[in-house]
Design a protein around this motif. Structure first.
Motif, PDB file in Angstrom:
ATOM      1  N   HIS A 293     141.741  19.733  -6.214  1.00 44.27           N
ATOM      2  CA  HIS A 293     143.212  19.676  -6.087  1.00 44.27           C
ATOM      3  C   HIS A 293     143.557  18.366  -5.395  1.00 44.27           C
ATOM      4  CE1 HIS A 293     145.075  23.904  -6.426  1.00 44.27           C
ATOM      5  NE2 HIS A 293     143.981  23.875  -7.135  1.00 44.27           N
ATOM      6  N   ASP A 294     144.427  17.578  -5.980  1.00 50.41           N
ATOM      7  CA  ASP A 294     144.863  16.311  -5.368  1.00 50.41           C
ATOM      8  C   ASP A 294     143.678  15.488  -4.854  1.00 50.41           C
ATOM      9  OD1 ASP A 294     147.451  17.160  -5.825  1.00 50.41           O
ATOM     10  OD2 ASP A 294     147.608  18.107  -3.847  1.00 50.41           O
ATOM     11  N   GLY A 295     142.634  15.417  -5.612  1.00 55.04           N
ATOM     12  CA  GLY A 295     141.471  14.596  -5.229  1.00 55.04           C
ATOM     13  C   GLY A 295     140.562  15.252  -4.197  1.00 55.04           C
ATOM     14  N   LYS A 296     140.967  16.438  -3.666  1.00 53.39           N
ATOM     15  CA  LYS A 296     140.101  17.149  -2.693  1.00 53.39           C
ATOM     16  C   LYS A 296     139.267  18.176  -3.455  1.00 53.39           C
ATOM     17  CE  LYS A 296     143.425  16.761   1.010  1.00 53.39           C
ATOM     18  NZ  LYS A 296     144.716  17.396   1.261  1.00 53.39           N
ATOM     19  N   LYS A 297     138.044  18.418  -2.891  1.00 56.44           N
ATOM     20  CA  LYS A 297     137.127  19.314  -3.617  1.00 56.44           C
ATOM     21  C   LYS A 297     136.772  20.546  -2.787  1.00 56.44           C
ATOM     22  CE  LYS A 297     134.909  15.661  -6.236  1.00 56.44           C
ATOM     23  NZ  LYS A 297     133.721  14.853  -6.419  1.00 56.44           N
ATOM     24  N   LEU A 298     136.574  21.665  -3.467  1.00 54.05           N
ATOM     25  CA  LEU A 298     136.092  22.884  -2.809  1.00 54.05           C
ATOM     26  C   LEU A 298     134.963  23.478  -3.663  1.00 54.05           C
ATOM     27  CD1 LEU A 298     136.337  25.126  -0.628  1.00 54.05           C
ATOM     28  CD2 LEU A 298     137.999  26.256  -2.121  1.00 54.05           C
ATOM     29  N   PRO A 299     133.719  23.418  -3.137  1.00 54.97           N
ATOM     30  CA  PRO A 299     132.620  24.048  -3.900  1.00 54.97           C
ATOM     31  C   PRO A 299     132.720  25.579  -3.839  1.00 54.97           C
ATOM     32  CG  PRO A 299     131.780  22.613  -2.143  1.00 54.97           C
ATOM     33  CD  PRO A 299     133.247  22.788  -1.899  1.00 54.97           C
ATOM     34  N   VAL A 300     132.554  26.202  -4.992  1.00 56.18           N
ATOM     35  CA  VAL A 300     132.603  27.672  -5.086  1.00 56.18           C
ATOM     36  C   VAL A 300     131.307  28.147  -5.749  1.00 56.18           C
ATOM     37  CG1 VAL A 300     133.790  29.617  -6.197  1.00 56.18           C
ATOM     38  CG2 VAL A 300     135.128  27.714  -5.263  1.00 56.18           C
ATOM     39  N   VAL A 301     130.752  29.229  -5.218  1.00 55.45           N
ATOM     40  CA  VAL A 301     129.619  29.892  -5.895  1.00 55.45           C
ATOM     41  C   VAL A 301     130.123  31.263  -6.339  1.00 55.45           C
ATOM     42  CG1 VAL A 301     127.327  30.915  -5.583  1.00 55.45           C
ATOM     43  CG2 VAL A 301     127.858  28.684  -4.554  1.00 55.45           C
ATOM     44  N   HIS A 302     130.052  31.533  -7.627  1.00 58.80           N
ATOM     45  CA  HIS A 302     130.494  32.841  -8.139  1.00 58.80           C
ATOM     46  C   HIS A 302     129.306  33.796  -8.203  1.00 58.80           C
ATOM     47  CE1 HIS A 302     134.391  31.259  -9.306  1.00 58.80           C
ATOM     48  NE2 HIS A 302     133.794  30.242  -9.896  1.00 58.80           N
ATOM     49  N   ASN A 303     129.561  35.035  -7.818  1.00 58.81           N
ATOM     50  CA  ASN A 303     128.553  36.094  -7.951  1.00 58.81           C
ATOM     51  C   ASN A 303     129.305  37.399  -8.248  1.00 58.81           C
ATOM     52  OD1 ASN A 303     126.298  37.700  -7.878  1.00 58.81           O
ATOM     53  ND2 ASN A 303     125.996  37.600  -5.655  1.00 58.81           N
ATOM     54  N   TYR A 304     129.680  37.597  -9.506  1.00 61.31           N
ATOM     55  CA  TYR A 304     130.439  38.799  -9.862  1.00 61.31           C
ATOM     56  C   TYR A 304     130.169  39.200 -11.319  1.00 61.31           C
ATOM     57  CZ  TYR A 304     133.837  35.725 -12.256  1.00 61.31           C
ATOM     58  OH  TYR A 304     134.430  34.810 -13.084  1.00 61.31           O
ATOM     59  N   GLY A 305     130.557  40.446 -11.625  1.00 65.04           N
ATOM     60  CA  GLY A 305     130.428  40.939 -13.009  1.00 65.04           C
ATOM     61  C   GLY A 305     129.176  41.777 -13.197  1.00 65.04           C
ATOM     62  N   HIS A 306     128.827  42.594 -12.178  1.00 67.30           N
ATOM     63  CA  HIS A 306     127.563  43.348 -12.203  1.00 67.30           C
ATOM     64  C   HIS A 306     127.645  44.671 -12.970  1.00 67.30           C
ATOM     65  CE1 HIS A 306     126.986  40.414  -9.045  1.00 67.30           C
ATOM     66  NE2 HIS A 306     125.699  40.695  -8.999  1.00 67.30           N
ATOM     67  N   GLY A 307     128.824  45.018 -13.473  1.00 66.09           N
ATOM     68  CA  GLY A 307     128.969  46.192 -14.343  1.00 66.09           C
ATOM     69  C   GLY A 307     128.383  47.465 -13.767  1.00 66.09           C
ATOM     70  N   SER A 308     127.537  48.108 -14.564  1.00 65.19           N
ATOM     71  CA  SER A 308     126.957  49.407 -14.186  1.00 65.19           C
ATOM     72  C   SER A 308     125.718  49.264 -13.310  1.00 65.19           C
ATOM     73  CB  SER A 308     126.522  50.165 -15.450  1.00 65.19           C
ATOM     74  OG  SER A 308     127.638  50.610 -16.148  1.00 65.19           O
ATOM     75  N   GLY A 309     125.277  48.023 -13.077  1.00 68.54           N
ATOM     76  CA  GLY A 309     123.964  47.883 -12.427  1.00 68.54           C
ATOM     77  C   GLY A 309     123.967  47.122 -11.122  1.00 68.54           C
ATOM     78  N   GLY A 310     125.112  47.069 -10.443  1.00 67.35           N
ATOM     79  CA  GLY A 310     125.209  46.226  -9.233  1.00 67.35           C
ATOM     80  C   GLY A 310     124.230  46.593  -8.142  1.00 67.35           C
ATOM     81  N   PHE A 311     124.069  47.913  -7.919  1.00 70.52           N
ATOM     82  CA  PHE A 311     123.140  48.300  -6.853  1.00 70.52           C
ATOM     83  C   PHE A 311     121.716  47.896  -7.231  1.00 70.52           C
ATOM     84  CE2 PHE A 311     120.173  51.365  -4.978  1.00 70.52           C
ATOM     85  CZ  PHE A 311     120.341  50.998  -3.643  1.00 70.52           C
ATOM     86  N   SER A 312     121.387  48.033  -8.502  1.00 71.45           N
ATOM     87  CA  SER A 312     120.005  47.823  -8.956  1.00 71.45           C
ATOM     88  C   SER A 312     119.540  46.369  -8.867  1.00 71.45           C
ATOM     89  CB  SER A 312     119.860  48.307 -10.405  1.00 71.45           C
ATOM     90  OG  SER A 312     120.350  49.610 -10.527  1.00 71.45           O
ATOM     91  N   VAL A 313     120.484  45.440  -8.834  1.00 70.10           N
ATOM     92  CA  VAL A 313     120.080  44.016  -8.818  1.00 70.10           C
ATOM     93  C   VAL A 313     120.656  43.249  -7.618  1.00 70.10           C
ATOM     94  CG1 VAL A 313     119.833  43.858 -11.352  1.00 70.10           C
ATOM     95  CG2 VAL A 313     122.039  43.308 -10.311  1.00 70.10           C
TER      96      VAL A 313
END
Ligand code: FAD
Ligand code: AKG
Length: 341
Positions: A293-313
């Motif tokens: 945004h306006d030449g400034k940066k924000l690093p993001v790490v995504h970790n989502y979308g585990h569906g039916s198996g979130g606990f298992s992994v």
């Protein structure tokens, strides 16, 4: 070198386990969890908490197997420690049964769980409608206890936890160096990610302490999972359904299906209905993104979308997210050294 400030958005299984992994493996950072909902009000609280893998069609099998193995090994260590009861983790043995012989007689995760074998003819007599079965021992958790345990671990190591709804990840730019997005189904709105969709799941939590073995129909719709405080009876998988209200017809259907597999459940007491919305996606989104945004940066790490198996992994994906955070920190250090030259 100043500590890097990391914000983790989301306090379900994925957010809390990722925050724990980062705070315990990366020394040069401080971790803050920010979430609009906490236990007992997340999807993760509704999960049966069985380590029983679900295949992500968009992820190589060897990668999924590694996540499952890392999760199994981590939970097995907790199970064998004095933390087991606080964390709500225990071993459970049982059967997965099939009306017709499945394509995958030996699933890819069969050597991760313990004692995997085909059921004997004698065992199958208990299930006259089914022709084939697999017996094994796996790990299960009482998810609300595990979420509290993870939160306690975080607070114990000096991490912060705040209640707040985030409308745009950029809001976090002024206060944090890196954002880790573990907002589950919330990412549909937060990131505008239309690849993630809701799959509604309704379960019953019942008191039936004599049920000690799990039973799962191989179609994945009907399951009986004994836990520490109750037995979880499932379930439903309703795509694109956001409703969190229990549906009495589904409850009756679940109860009838489970009683057909385990008739003694007719005597179950104290029946409670629970509903959650699975954050489903072809592949878990585990990747870095740089917001600008306006030449400034924000690093993001995504970790989502585990569906039916979130606990298992969850432990495996937390480890991978922490590795990506490490890369973001290295890039920030590199950029600040260059700026000093
Ligand atoms: C009925 C049912 C049974 C299940 N059983 C199992 C099982 O036995 N084994 C298994 O492996 N998996 C199971 N699952 C799947 C498992 O529950 C999910 O994969 C897992 O809970 C996903 O965790 P999560 O942390 O991504 O999501 P959530 O638990 O939904 O957490 C997301 C977090 O992000 C926060 N958030 C979202 N948007 C924002 C925002 N804009 N600002 C701030 N915070 C935000 C939410 O408040 C929440 O705290 C089951 C699911 C259901 C519904
Ligand atoms: O599929 C199972 O057997 C475990 C429960 C689950 O993961 C679910 O209902 O999504």
């Amino acid at each position: 070198m100043a500590k890097r400030k990391i914000a983790v958005v989301g306090a379900g299984l994925i957010g809390l386990s990722t925050a724990v992994y980062i705070s315990e493996s990366i020394s040069k950072c401080s971790v803050t969890v920010i979430s609009d909902k906490f236990t007992p009000n997340t999807t993760s609280d509704v999960a049966a908490g069985m380590l029983i893998p679900h295949t992500y069609l968009g992820i190589p099998i060897h990668q999924q197997k590694q996540w499952i193995r890392e999760t199994f090994d981590y939970l097995f260590e907790i199970n064998n420690s004095s933390e087991a009861s606080d964390a709500g983790i225990h071993l459970v043995s049982g059967w997965q049964i099939f009306k017709t012989i499945p394509d995958e007689v030996l699933p890819f995760w069969s050597d991760v769980v313990l004692g995997f074998r085909s059921m004997t003819e004698e065992e199958l007599k208990k299930f006259p409608q089914h022709r084939f079965g697999q017996a094994f021992t796996t790990l299960k958790c009482d998810c609300p206890s595990y979420l509290l345990w993870l939160e306690k671990r975080l607070k114990g190591n000096g991490s912060q936890v705040y209640a707040r709804r985030i409308k745009d990840l950029w809001e976090l730019h002024s206060k944090y160096d890196i954002v880790v997005n573990c907002s589950g189904i919330g990412s549909r709105e937060l990131m505008g990610d239309l690849e993630i969709y809701p799959v509604r799941g309704q379960v019953l939590k019942v008191n039936a302490p004599w049920v000690n073995h799990f039973i799962r129909d191989g179609d994945g719709l009907t399951y009986i999972y004994p836990g520490i405080h109750n037995v979880t009876l499932g379930g439903t998988r309703q795509k694109d359904n956001w409703s969190l209200s229990p549906d009495p017809r589904s409850s009756k259907d679940i109860f009838d299906r489970c009683c057909a597999l385990e008739p003694s459940l007719q005597r179950a007491q104290d029946i409670k209905e629970r509903v959650g919305v699975r954050p489903s996606r072809l592949a878990v989104r585990l990747q870095k993104e740089i917001l600008v945004h306006d030449g400034k940066k924000l690093p993001v790490v995504h970790n989502y979308g585990h569906g039916s198996g979130g606990f298992s992994v969850h432990r495996g994906t937390a480890k991978e997210a922490a590795r990506l955070v490490g890369e973001c920190i290295a890039a920030l250090e590199g950029a600040s050294s260059k700026a000093k030259l």
